[in-house]
Design a protein around this motif. Structure first.
Motif, PDB file in Angstrom:
ATOM      1  N   SER A  99     -51.840   3.318  -3.724  1.00 36.96           N
ATOM      2  CA  SER A  99     -52.262   4.662  -4.129  1.00 36.96           C
ATOM      3  C   SER A  99     -52.288   5.649  -2.970  1.00 36.96           C
ATOM      4  CB  SER A  99     -53.665   4.582  -4.763  1.00 36.96           C
ATOM      5  OG  SER A  99     -53.669   3.730  -5.872  1.00 36.96           O
ATOM      6  N   TYR A 100     -51.605   5.334  -1.897  1.00 38.44           N
ATOM      7  CA  TYR A 100     -51.613   6.203  -0.715  1.00 38.44           C
ATOM      8  C   TYR A 100     -51.180   7.623  -1.060  1.00 38.44           C
ATOM      9  CZ  TYR A 100     -51.974   1.930   2.124  1.00 38.44           C
ATOM     10  OH  TYR A 100     -52.379   0.746   2.693  1.00 38.44           O
ATOM     11  N   GLU A 101     -50.031   7.751  -1.692  1.00 33.95           N
ATOM     12  CA  GLU A 101     -49.492   9.083  -1.988  1.00 33.95           C
ATOM     13  C   GLU A 101     -50.356   9.800  -3.013  1.00 33.95           C
ATOM     14  OE1 GLU A 101     -47.124  10.432  -0.325  1.00 33.95           O
ATOM     15  OE2 GLU A 101     -46.701   8.611   0.828  1.00 33.95           O
ATOM     16  N   ASP A 102     -50.794   9.065  -4.029  1.00 33.96           N
ATOM     17  CA  ASP A 102     -51.598   9.668  -5.093  1.00 33.96           C
ATOM     18  C   ASP A 102     -52.882  10.272  -4.542  1.00 33.96           C
ATOM     19  OD1 ASP A 102     -52.508  10.335  -7.670  1.00 33.96           O
ATOM     20  OD2 ASP A 102     -53.604   8.455  -7.822  1.00 33.96           O
ATOM     21  N   LEU A 103     -53.524   9.577  -3.626  1.00 33.90           N
ATOM     22  CA  LEU A 103     -54.788  10.054  -3.067  1.00 33.90           C
ATOM     23  C   LEU A 103     -54.612  10.850  -1.781  1.00 33.90           C
ATOM     24  CD1 LEU A 103     -56.967   6.846  -3.586  1.00 33.90           C
ATOM     25  CD2 LEU A 103     -56.770   8.833  -5.077  1.00 33.90           C
ATOM     26  N   GLY A 104     -53.403  10.863  -1.226  1.00 29.75           N
ATOM     27  CA  GLY A 104     -53.176  11.592   0.019  1.00 29.75           C
ATOM     28  C   GLY A 104     -53.743  10.896   1.235  1.00 29.75           C
ATOM     29  N   VAL A 105     -53.642   9.562   1.244  1.00 28.20           N
ATOM     30  CA  VAL A 105     -54.207   8.759   2.335  1.00 28.20           C
ATOM     31  C   VAL A 105     -53.102   8.334   3.294  1.00 28.20           C
ATOM     32  CG1 VAL A 105     -55.377   6.585   2.883  1.00 28.20           C
ATOM     33  CG2 VAL A 105     -56.088   7.925   0.892  1.00 28.20           C
ATOM     34  N   ASP A 106     -53.346   8.478   4.584  1.00 30.22           N
ATOM     35  CA  ASP A 106     -52.373   8.055   5.595  1.00 30.22           C
ATOM     36  C   ASP A 106     -52.573   6.611   6.028  1.00 30.22           C
ATOM     37  OD1 ASP A 106     -50.869  10.619   6.210  1.00 30.22           O
ATOM     38  OD2 ASP A 106     -52.930  11.277   6.581  1.00 30.22           O
ATOM     39  N   THR A 127     -66.841  11.840   5.886  1.00 29.08           N
ATOM     40  CA  THR A 127     -67.459  12.132   4.604  1.00 29.08           C
ATOM     41  C   THR A 127     -67.438  10.904   3.708  1.00 29.08           C
ATOM     42  OG1 THR A 127     -67.549  13.774   2.807  1.00 29.08           O
ATOM     43  CG2 THR A 127     -65.369  12.927   3.411  1.00 29.08           C
ATOM     44  N   ALA A 128     -68.081  11.029   2.559  1.00 30.08           N
ATOM     45  CA  ALA A 128     -68.124   9.978   1.540  1.00 30.08           C
ATOM     46  C   ALA A 128     -68.401  10.641   0.210  1.00 30.08           C
ATOM     47  CB  ALA A 128     -69.208   8.950   1.860  1.00 30.08           C
ATOM     48  N   PRO A 129     -68.012  10.008  -0.903  1.00 32.01           N
ATOM     49  CA  PRO A 129     -68.291  10.597  -2.213  1.00 32.01           C
ATOM     50  C   PRO A 129     -69.792  10.842  -2.399  1.00 32.01           C
ATOM     51  CG  PRO A 129     -66.767   8.762  -2.429  1.00 32.01           C
ATOM     52  CD  PRO A 129     -67.265   8.735  -1.021  1.00 32.01           C
ATOM     53  N   LEU A 130     -70.110  11.909  -3.113  1.00 31.99           N
ATOM     54  CA  LEU A 130     -71.507  12.253  -3.355  1.00 31.99           C
ATOM     55  C   LEU A 130     -72.247  11.111  -4.027  1.00 31.99           C
ATOM     56  CD1 LEU A 130     -73.688  14.505  -3.344  1.00 31.99           C
ATOM     57  CD2 LEU A 130     -72.906  15.099  -5.645  1.00 31.99           C
ATOM     58  N   TYR A 149     -64.595   8.665 -10.308  1.00 29.35           N
ATOM     59  CA  TYR A 149     -64.243  10.061 -10.590  1.00 29.35           C
ATOM     60  C   TYR A 149     -64.604  10.950  -9.414  1.00 29.35           C
ATOM     61  CZ  TYR A 149     -64.417  14.667 -12.816  1.00 29.35           C
ATOM     62  OH  TYR A 149     -64.242  15.997 -13.112  1.00 29.35           O
ATOM     63  N   TYR A 150     -65.798  10.761  -8.869  1.00 35.88           N
ATOM     64  CA  TYR A 150     -66.223  11.586  -7.732  1.00 35.88           C
ATOM     65  C   TYR A 150     -65.440  11.237  -6.463  1.00 35.88           C
ATOM     66  CZ  TYR A 150     -70.000  14.062 -10.054  1.00 35.88           C
ATOM     67  OH  TYR A 150     -70.714  14.908 -10.877  1.00 35.88           O
ATOM     68  N   SER A 151     -65.043   9.987  -6.332  1.00 37.11           N
ATOM     69  CA  SER A 151     -64.202   9.610  -5.191  1.00 37.11           C
ATOM     70  C   SER A 151     -62.867  10.339  -5.251  1.00 37.11           C
ATOM     71  CB  SER A 151     -63.969   8.093  -5.185  1.00 37.11           C
ATOM     72  OG  SER A 151     -65.175   7.394  -5.000  1.00 37.11           O
ATOM     73  N   ARG A 152     -62.274  10.376  -6.423  1.00 41.13           N
ATOM     74  CA  ARG A 152     -60.997  11.081  -6.578  1.00 41.13           C
ATOM     75  C   ARG A 152     -61.149  12.570  -6.302  1.00 41.13           C
ATOM     76  NH1 ARG A 152     -56.662   8.604  -9.049  1.00 41.13           N
ATOM     77  NH2 ARG A 152     -56.978   6.455  -9.720  1.00 41.13           N
ATOM     78  N   GLN A 153     -62.286  13.129  -6.646  1.00 40.49           N
ATOM     79  CA  GLN A 153     -62.523  14.538  -6.342  1.00 40.49           C
ATOM     80  C   GLN A 153     -62.489  14.795  -4.845  1.00 40.49           C
ATOM     81  OE1 GLN A 153     -66.200  15.869  -8.207  1.00 40.49           O
ATOM     82  NE2 GLN A 153     -65.033  16.841  -9.854  1.00 40.49           N
ATOM     83  N   LYS A 156     -59.774  17.202  -2.968  1.00 42.47           N
ATOM     84  CA  LYS A 156     -60.200  18.335  -2.149  1.00 42.47           C
ATOM     85  C   LYS A 156     -59.558  18.267  -0.762  1.00 42.47           C
ATOM     86  CE  LYS A 156     -64.262  19.871  -2.794  1.00 42.47           C
ATOM     87  NZ  LYS A 156     -65.721  20.137  -2.877  1.00 42.47           N
ATOM     88  N   ILE A 157     -59.509  17.091  -0.193  1.00 40.93           N
ATOM     89  CA  ILE A 157     -58.881  16.923   1.121  1.00 40.93           C
ATOM     90  C   ILE A 157     -57.383  17.169   1.030  1.00 40.93           C
ATOM     91  CG2 ILE A 157     -58.393  15.257   2.963  1.00 40.93           C
ATOM     92  CD1 ILE A 157     -61.071  13.898   2.202  1.00 40.93           C
ATOM     93  N   LYS A 158     -56.779  16.639  -0.012  1.00 41.49           N
ATOM     94  CA  LYS A 158     -55.327  16.761  -0.192  1.00 41.49           C
ATOM     95  C   LYS A 158     -54.894  18.216  -0.346  1.00 41.49           C
ATOM     96  CE  LYS A 158     -51.681  14.628  -3.028  1.00 41.49           C
ATOM     97  NZ  LYS A 158     -51.451  13.732  -4.205  1.00 41.49           N
TER      98      LYS A 158
END
Length: 615
Positions: free
Chosen positions: A194-201, A39-42, A159-163, A167-169
């Motif tokens: 920002s790994y933890e903040d965004l939920g990225v592995d 996926t990718a931000p809208l 903003y849309y990227s964080r959304q 949603k994934i997190k």
């Protein structure tokens, strides 16, 4: 989990390159969900409003989203395939998809819009891969314009990227899958941790065709722990680059990688200089048309190097016949109704003006960009590639981009810009030209030299969309450790004037009514009174008044509030060519004129200079 290496037979070809979910939509069931979700931000996916909307979404702060909503009320509308997957995706997502389809079954891969993630993420999901250009809003232009307009630095795109990440997190199946991020914005997550903040592995930097990228995905599919950062190798040969057989946002098809001019601030130029074969490019164009796309754009850092990479001729002398042949076939492909130029450099226009003239004949009829105030085309069409001007200071240019103007010396950079822009404007090329404000070590004299160049552009009745942005030390560039201006409040009055002068010139060509100039004047002053004077500091005041045009520039100069650029003495094309290195003269085309008078022994060979130009 249903993911197995895909072994293709002669009749087992996924011609569309689009994943078939084969029941993945039943994500709530025990065996539901797709193993690999892309996926990718809208904001990075939509394309129906043209390039402008993505530029605006990347630059404007989130509180100005209402402006976009009013201008483009249907911008969020997207097209889906019958199985619910996305009919189009950014080229980077499609490239990941194409890389995966070499190894895994199409039914185990889906590329979907963010609003459809719940439909495809389920118990079987093991990988959710996100491509993003600007997750935190700190790339060129984005951060500066977002912060310039208000207290929030967050552009709409961010903003849309964080959304998407939120949603994934929050997925109920989060413990079953790994989140992998790719795309040009991954460095922002690494630098800000920002790994933890965004939920990225894991963040993968590099190309998805590489074995490194595919190994990370394989480990995630096996449920293994992933490193936080992976460097994926860039292909070293043109045949190793994949061209997705699917529809991409804006019909983007890769044309070249790398550039060769080695600017200190540039990330893409660190990649190998490669040009893709013509048949691959055309296959990508046909794939877009087949999937309903009427628009095509060739992705490149410099369109003029195509056909000249790894030849006996230096890449900065364009291969005219190859370029005319390629673009002719592109725009004449059945189904292609619109074509947009990507990036290029300005020196090749000075090297080969005839190339610009011939390309205009080919490309203008399919350009969707109109500029009635300046275009001499019967339908007022223009071509507007993105070109890096960056600075008018020779001292700064020598430090950050010494090869920007080759084959011409960097000391002649202002002359190259003015001569190149004159050639382009004559042929209805009105490029978008970026400038970097607040370069490390930049002085007032350097800014004045850039203002001299900007005013000279105006004085000569030339035009380009000048897009200034604050210096950003991009990750992995040769300037990533450098420090320049980082916030709008740090800008000097001269730097603010440069930014406001650029935008004043840009907006003038769009004022088609008597009331438009007054709207800008009153609106800019109102915004200054309401917010901008507090946000951007005292150095912003007089440049904004200059921008509003409520007080003339001459009067502001007499008051000592602004600097009006001084007339420049620059070189003509003939003089620039006379200053070339002798061995470069053999690569010039005689039909462009301005060749110096040479002794018989050093004159270019007849075979080189007597070239028949292909229409």
């Amino acid at each position: 989990m249903g993911v197995e290496p895909k072994r293709r037979g002669s009749n087992d070809r996924d011609v569309r390159g689009v994943a078939r979910n084969n029941g993945c939509a039943d994500s709530s069931e025990a065996d539901g969900g797709c193993p690999i979700v892309l996926t990718a931000p809208l904001t990075e996916t939509v394309d129906h409003a043209g390039y402008f909307i993505q530029m605006a979404l990347a630059s404007l702060p989130i509180w100005m989203e209402g402006v976009i909503n009013k201008k483009y009320p249907k911008w969020r509308e997207v097209e889906r395939a019958e199985d619910g997957s996305a009919r189009y995706m950014p080229a980077g997502v499609r490239l990941v998809e194409a890389s995966l389809l070499r190894l895994y079954k199409p039914e185990d891969i889906v590329a979907c819009f963010p609003d459809d993630l719940e439909r495809f993420i389920g118990p079987r999901t093991r990988v959710v891969a996100v491509s993003t250009h600007n997750p935190l809003g700190v790339t060129f232009a984005a951060g500066v314009y977002a912060s310039m307009f208000g207290s929030s630095r967050m552009p709409i795109n961010s903003y849309y990227s964080r959304q998407v990440f939120e949603k994934i997190k929050s997925s109920p199946y989060r413990e079953h899958f790994k989140v992998i991020v790719g795309g040009s914005g991954g460095w922002q997550i690494i630098q800000t941790d920002s790994y933890e903040d965004l939920g990225v592995d894991c963040v993968v930097e590099g190309r998805s065709e590489s074995a490194d990228a595919m190994e990370v995905l394989a480990r995630a599919l096996r449920g293994e722990a992933l490193p936080r950062r992976v460097l994926a190798d860039h292909p070293k040969e043109r045949d190793a680059i994949l061209v997705p057989d699917a529809r991409t946002t804006f019909g983007v098809v890769e044309m070249t990688t790398g550039c060769g001019r080695r600017c200190q601030f540039c990330v893409p130029d660190l990649n190998p200089q490669l040009d893709l074969p013509k048949d691959k490019i055309l296959a990508g164009v046909r794939a877009n048309v087949r999937e309903g796309n009427k628009q095509v754009s060739l992705a490149t850092e410099d369109m003029f190097i195509w056909g000249q990479v790894r030849t006996d001729t230096p890449f900065y002398f364009p291969n005219r016949e190859a370029l005319l042949d390629l673009y002719s076939e592109i725009v004449n492909t059945p189904g292609v109704e619109q074509h947009l130029l990507s990036h290029c450099t300005i020196a090749p226009a000075v090297v080969d003006p005839m190339l610009i003239e011939k390309l205009s004949e080919i490309l203008l009829p399919k350009s969707p960009v109109l500029l009635p105030a300046l275009s001499t085309h019967p339908e007022k069409r223009i071509l507007s590639p993105l070109i890096g001007l960056e600075t008018g200071s020779v001292r700064v240019a020598r430090m950050i981009m010494p090869s920007k103007g080759v084959p011409f010396a960097i000391e002649d950079w202002p002359s190259v810009v003015l001569e190149g822009l004159a050639i382009m404007n004559r042929n209805n090329w009105f490029p978008a030209m970026t400038l970097i404000v607040g370069n490390p070590g930049e002085t007032d004299d350097d800014v004045k030299e850039t203002l001299d160049l900007v005013y000279e552009i105006e004085r000569r009745n030339l035009f380009a969309f000048l897009i200034p942005s604050i210096f950003t030390p991009l990750h992995d560039t040769r300037m990533e450790k450098k420090k320049g201006v980082s916030e709008t409040k740090q800008l000097s009055s001269l730097q603010w004037q440069l930014m406001m002068k650029c935008w004043k010139m840009n907006l003038r060509v769009g004022a088609y009514t008597w009331w438009a100039p007054w709207a800008w004047r009153l609106g800019s002053v109102a915004m200054w009174l309401y917010k901008l004077r507090r946000v951007n500091g005292p150095n912003f005041t007089w440049p904004l008044l200059m921008f509003s045009d409520l007080v003339s520039e001459r009067r502001l100069e007499r008051m000592g509030k602004i600097y009006i650029g001084r007339p420049m003495k620059t070189k003509t094309r003939r003089e620039l060519i006379a200053g070339l290195k002798p061995h470069h003269l053999q690569y010039l085309r005689a039909d462009n004129g301005d060749l110096p008078d040479l002794p018989v022994l050093t004159r270019p060979t007849a075979a080189r200079i007597q070239v028949t130009v292909t229409p």
